[in-house]
Design a protein around this motif. Structure first.
Motif, PDB file in Angstrom:
ATOM      1  N   GLY A  59       0.795  -1.216   0.000  1.00 27.88           N
ATOM      2  CA  GLY A  59       0.000   0.000   0.000  1.00 27.88           C
ATOM      3  C   GLY A  59       0.829   1.268   0.000  1.00 27.88           C
ATOM      4  N   HIS A  60       1.998   1.219  -0.605  1.00 28.80           N
ATOM      5  CA  HIS A  60       2.894   2.373  -0.681  1.00 28.80           C
ATOM      6  C   HIS A  60       2.460   3.262  -1.842  1.00 28.80           C
ATOM      7  N   VAL A  61       2.175   4.517  -1.565  1.00 30.31           N
ATOM      8  CA  VAL A  61       1.818   5.495  -2.597  1.00 30.31           C
ATOM      9  C   VAL A  61       3.072   6.313  -2.864  1.00 30.31           C
ATOM     10  N   VAL A  62       3.722   6.037  -3.990  1.00 35.11           N
ATOM     11  CA  VAL A  62       5.089   6.500  -4.207  1.00 35.11           C
ATOM     12  C   VAL A  62       5.279   6.984  -5.637  1.00 35.11           C
ATOM     13  N   VAL A  63       6.062   8.036  -5.809  1.00 33.21           N
ATOM     14  CA  VAL A  63       6.439   8.491  -7.144  1.00 33.21           C
ATOM     15  C   VAL A  63       7.631   7.663  -7.622  1.00 33.21           C
ATOM     16  N   SER A  89       3.104  10.009 -10.444  1.00 34.68           N
ATOM     17  CA  SER A  89       3.057  11.326  -9.791  1.00 34.68           C
ATOM     18  C   SER A  89       1.655  11.918  -9.840  1.00 34.68           C
ATOM     19  N   TRP A  90       0.972  11.753 -10.971  1.00 38.62           N
ATOM     20  CA  TRP A  90      -0.414  12.229 -11.062  1.00 38.62           C
ATOM     21  C   TRP A  90      -1.307  11.476 -10.085  1.00 38.62           C
ATOM     22  N   SER A  91      -1.138  10.166 -10.050  1.00 34.66           N
ATOM     23  CA  SER A  91      -1.969   9.356  -9.161  1.00 34.66           C
ATOM     24  C   SER A  91      -1.702   9.671  -7.697  1.00 34.66           C
ATOM     25  N   ARG A  92      -0.434   9.917  -7.353  1.00 32.47           N
ATOM     26  CA  ARG A  92      -0.153  10.290  -5.967  1.00 32.47           C
ATOM     27  C   ARG A  92      -0.875  11.590  -5.608  1.00 32.47           C
ATOM     28  N   ARG A  93      -0.899  12.541  -6.542  1.00 30.10           N
ATOM     29  CA  ARG A  93      -1.612  13.796  -6.295  1.00 30.10           C
ATOM     30  C   ARG A  93      -3.095  13.541  -6.084  1.00 30.10           C
ATOM     31  N   LEU A  94      -3.665  12.614  -6.849  1.00 33.80           N
ATOM     32  CA  LEU A  94      -5.074  12.263  -6.676  1.00 33.80           C
ATOM     33  C   LEU A  94      -5.318  11.634  -5.311  1.00 33.80           C
ATOM     34  N   TRP A  95      -4.400  10.793  -4.847  1.00 35.49           N
ATOM     35  CA  TRP A  95      -4.524  10.202  -3.513  1.00 35.49           C
ATOM     36  C   TRP A  95      -4.471  11.280  -2.433  1.00 35.49           C
ATOM     37  N   LEU A  96      -3.550  12.223  -2.584  1.00 33.33           N
ATOM     38  CA  LEU A  96      -3.443  13.289  -1.584  1.00 33.33           C
ATOM     39  C   LEU A  96      -4.697  14.148  -1.566  1.00 33.33           C
ATOM     40  N   ASP A  97      -5.300  14.340  -2.733  1.00 34.01           N
ATOM     41  CA  ASP A  97      -6.560  15.091  -2.788  1.00 34.01           C
ATOM     42  C   ASP A  97      -7.701  14.317  -2.139  1.00 34.01           C
ATOM     43  N   LEU A  98      -7.681  12.991  -2.305  1.00 32.53           N
ATOM     44  CA  LEU A  98      -8.751  12.151  -1.762  1.00 32.53           C
ATOM     45  C   LEU A  98      -8.616  11.953  -0.251  1.00 32.53           C
ATOM     46  N   GLU A 116      21.264  12.804  -8.361  1.00 32.38           N
ATOM     47  CA  GLU A 116      20.776  12.941  -9.739  1.00 32.38           C
ATOM     48  C   GLU A 116      19.264  12.755  -9.788  1.00 32.38           C
ATOM     49  N   ARG A 117      18.777  11.779  -9.038  1.00 31.55           N
ATOM     50  CA  ARG A 117      17.333  11.534  -9.026  1.00 31.55           C
ATOM     51  C   ARG A 117      16.605  12.680  -8.340  1.00 31.55           C
ATOM     52  N   ARG A 118      17.174  13.205  -7.255  1.00 31.84           N
ATOM     53  CA  ARG A 118      16.579  14.368  -6.587  1.00 31.84           C
ATOM     54  C   ARG A 118      16.442  15.530  -7.560  1.00 31.84           C
ATOM     55  N   ASP A 119      17.500  15.801  -8.314  1.00 32.74           N
ATOM     56  CA  ASP A 119      17.462  16.916  -9.261  1.00 32.74           C
ATOM     57  C   ASP A 119      16.390  16.693 -10.321  1.00 32.74           C
ATOM     58  N   ALA A 120      16.289  15.454 -10.828  1.00 34.40           N
ATOM     59  CA  ALA A 120      15.295  15.148 -11.857  1.00 34.40           C
ATOM     60  C   ALA A 120      13.879  15.305 -11.312  1.00 34.40           C
ATOM     61  N   LEU A 121      13.641  14.832 -10.087  1.00 32.63           N
ATOM     62  CA  LEU A 121      12.311  14.949  -9.505  1.00 32.63           C
ATOM     63  C   LEU A 121      11.949  16.403  -9.232  1.00 32.63           C
ATOM     64  N   MET A 122      12.896  17.170  -8.752  1.00 32.73           N
ATOM     65  CA  MET A 122      12.616  18.570  -8.460  1.00 32.73           C
ATOM     66  C   MET A 122      12.306  19.351  -9.733  1.00 32.73           C
ATOM     67  N   ARG A 123      12.970  19.001 -10.834  1.00 35.84           N
ATOM     68  CA  ARG A 123      12.660  19.657 -12.116  1.00 35.84           C
ATOM     69  C   ARG A 123      11.226  19.377 -12.534  1.00 35.84           C
ATOM     70  N   GLN A 124      10.670  18.260 -12.061  1.00 37.46           N
ATOM     71  CA  GLN A 124       9.293  17.892 -12.381  1.00 37.46           C
ATOM     72  C   GLN A 124       8.315  18.365 -11.312  1.00 37.46           C
ATOM     73  N   GLY A 125       8.797  19.151 -10.361  1.00 36.54           N
ATOM     74  CA  GLY A 125       7.905  19.713  -9.348  1.00 36.54           C
ATOM     75  C   GLY A 125       7.649  18.825  -8.154  1.00 36.54           C
ATOM     76  N   ILE A 181      14.905  12.082   0.757  1.00 37.85           N
ATOM     77  CA  ILE A 181      13.570  11.973   1.323  1.00 37.85           C
ATOM     78  C   ILE A 181      12.558  12.622   0.394  1.00 37.85           C
ATOM     79  N   VAL A 182      11.452  11.918   0.167  1.00 37.40           N
ATOM     80  CA  VAL A 182      10.324  12.423  -0.622  1.00 37.40           C
ATOM     81  C   VAL A 182       9.158  12.535   0.352  1.00 37.40           C
ATOM     82  N   PRO A 183       8.921  13.735   0.897  1.00 40.00           N
ATOM     83  CA  PRO A 183       8.010  13.854   2.040  1.00 40.00           C
ATOM     84  C   PRO A 183       6.539  13.625   1.740  1.00 40.00           C
ATOM     85  N   ASP A 184       6.118  13.755   0.481  1.00 38.49           N
ATOM     86  CA  ASP A 184       4.689  13.645   0.180  1.00 38.49           C
ATOM     87  C   ASP A 184       4.235  12.243  -0.194  1.00 38.49           C
TER      88      ASP A 184
END
Length: 400
Positions: A53-57, A69-78, A108-117, A144-147
């Motif tokens: 049940g991990h909701v992860v980007v 990432s879109w689905s995680r946003r939908l989970w956070l909204d729900l 490198e992954r942190r930088d890529a994720l941050m570029r995607q918001g 760490i990916v806090p959301d």
């Protein structure tokens, strides 16, 4: 939802009451469809009940990132609409780097994720220890990916099937009926036939039943990835985040052999859920002591205290994996008259991507694209061969 009942002539039959099937039924009902959900066991069973049940980007490919990432946003909204039974916790994910090489990859992954918001930040060795004091000494740091979050998926599936009218769709709502203990034996020209011979008609059929979809469509490009999980007794405060080693990403995308990776989750009960393993040479649900021991040894290399904790249960599940690592979301090729659709093959991201999958499939089936934030093309089953066009099958549910 009326458990055990059914609609006489539903717009859509959804086969599978796991998290993906439940999310699809929920979204279709919001769009005005009358939906009948069939499951041969119970709501939220199967691979939904077997997972973490991990909701992860995840970002191994652009398409995987877009959907997760879109689905995680939908989970956070729900999440504010859920209650304690769904155990939704925004705990965040800590990705652990064991050495300089992994730390550089994490950066490198942190930088890529941050570029995607995506909010995330690096942790040096001291910050990692502050975040998770029980991790072993000598680790280089992490990210760490806090959301990111965790959710109790079986209960979330039941919630999705039982809550439609309060979601605020702009047009009239449809309805959801659910029949458990209803095994679909085969597809028919007008819908499905159950194992007891009962025939059910519908405007369309959606297969959202994981690997079991191959029993109805044997040529689907899916295979099983068996995994083991173990849960401990209650040890509140032992860990605070979902914690994974950076090698988990490589493990998750192996296409052969057996692999294990450190992956541990704090449950709201204070228990620890420990994973993970992947293997291709078995669909036997039996626990394999050698694989389980290997998985736990790996976990103890990162979290030595695990060796002293009391384990209360272990289990297995088989993830439905496609050959290219992306789910099948869209119209299926088939000889039957009724339009046939797929929402399966999510491997280990079924919980994360359920809500996005539901919006993609509902948009294709109804033609209502307003809520779709990503391109559906990478997930269409037609990428593996010829299939009926979206336009051709959409006509079967134009009234939804």
């Amino acid at each position: 939802m009326s458990a055990g009942s059914g609609l006489r002539h539903p717009d859509v039959i959804v086969v599978g009451a796991g998290i993906v099937g439940a999310a699809c039924a929920h979204e279709l009902a919001l769009q005005g469809a009358n939906v009948l959900v069939l499951d041969r066991a119970g709501i939220g069973g199967g691979v939904t009940a077997a997972g973490m049940g991990h909701v992860v980007v995840m970002d191994d490919t652009p398409a995987e990132f877009a959907l997760s990432s879109w689905s995680r946003r939908l989970w956070l909204d729900l999440a504010p609409r859920l209650d304690a039974r769904q155990a939704f916790v925004r705990c965040g994910t800590v990705w652990v780097a064991a050495d300089d090489e992994e730390y550089d990859l994490a950066a490198e992954r942190r930088d890529a994720l941050m570029r995607q918001g995506i909010a995330c930040e690096m942790l040096d060795a001291r910050q990692l220890r502050d975040a998770e004091p029980f991790l072993r000494d000598g680790l280089r740091g992490g990210m760490i990916v806090p959301d990111d979050a965790v959710v109790y998926a079986p209960s979330a599936a039941a919630w999705l099937l039982g809550n439609v009218s309060d979601m605020g769709a702009s047009s009239g709502h449809g309805s959801i009926a659910c029949r458990t203990g209803a095994q679909v034996a085969r597809l028919t020209g007008e819908g499905v036939m159950l194992a007891d011979g009962e025939q059910l008609r519908a405007g369309a059929v959606l297969l959202a039943n994981g690997l079991q979809a191959t029993e109805l469509l044997p040529d689907l490009p899916m295979q099983a990835k068996k995994g083991h999980l173990l849960i401990t007794d209650r040890y509140p405060g032992t860990i605070r985040h979902q914690i994974l080693e950076l090698g988990y990403i490589k493990s998750a995308h192996n296409t052969t052999g057996t692999s294990v990776a450190f992956n541990v989750q704090p449950r709201p009960t204070g228990q620890l859920l420990i994973g993970s393993s992947r293997q291709f040479d078995s669909v036997d649900p039996a626990i394999e002591p050698a694989i389980l021991a290997r998985m736990l040894r790996r976990a103890s290399e990162y979290l030595p205290q695990l060796a002293t904790l009391n384990a209360i249960r272990a289990w297995t599940g088989c993830r439905p994996a496609t050959s290219d690592g992306l789910p099948l979301i869209g119209p299926a090729d088939g000889a039957q008259t009724v339009p046939l659709w797929l929402a399966t093959g999510h491997e280990g991201l079924g919980v994360t991507t359920a809500l996005g999958t539901a919006k993609l499939i509902a948009a294709q089936m109804t033609g209502a694209q307003a809520d779709v934030a990503i391109d559906a093309t990478p997930f269409l089953p037609s990428r593996f061969g010829d299939t009926r066009s979206v336009q051709g099958v959409s006509e079967g549910v134009a009234h939804v």
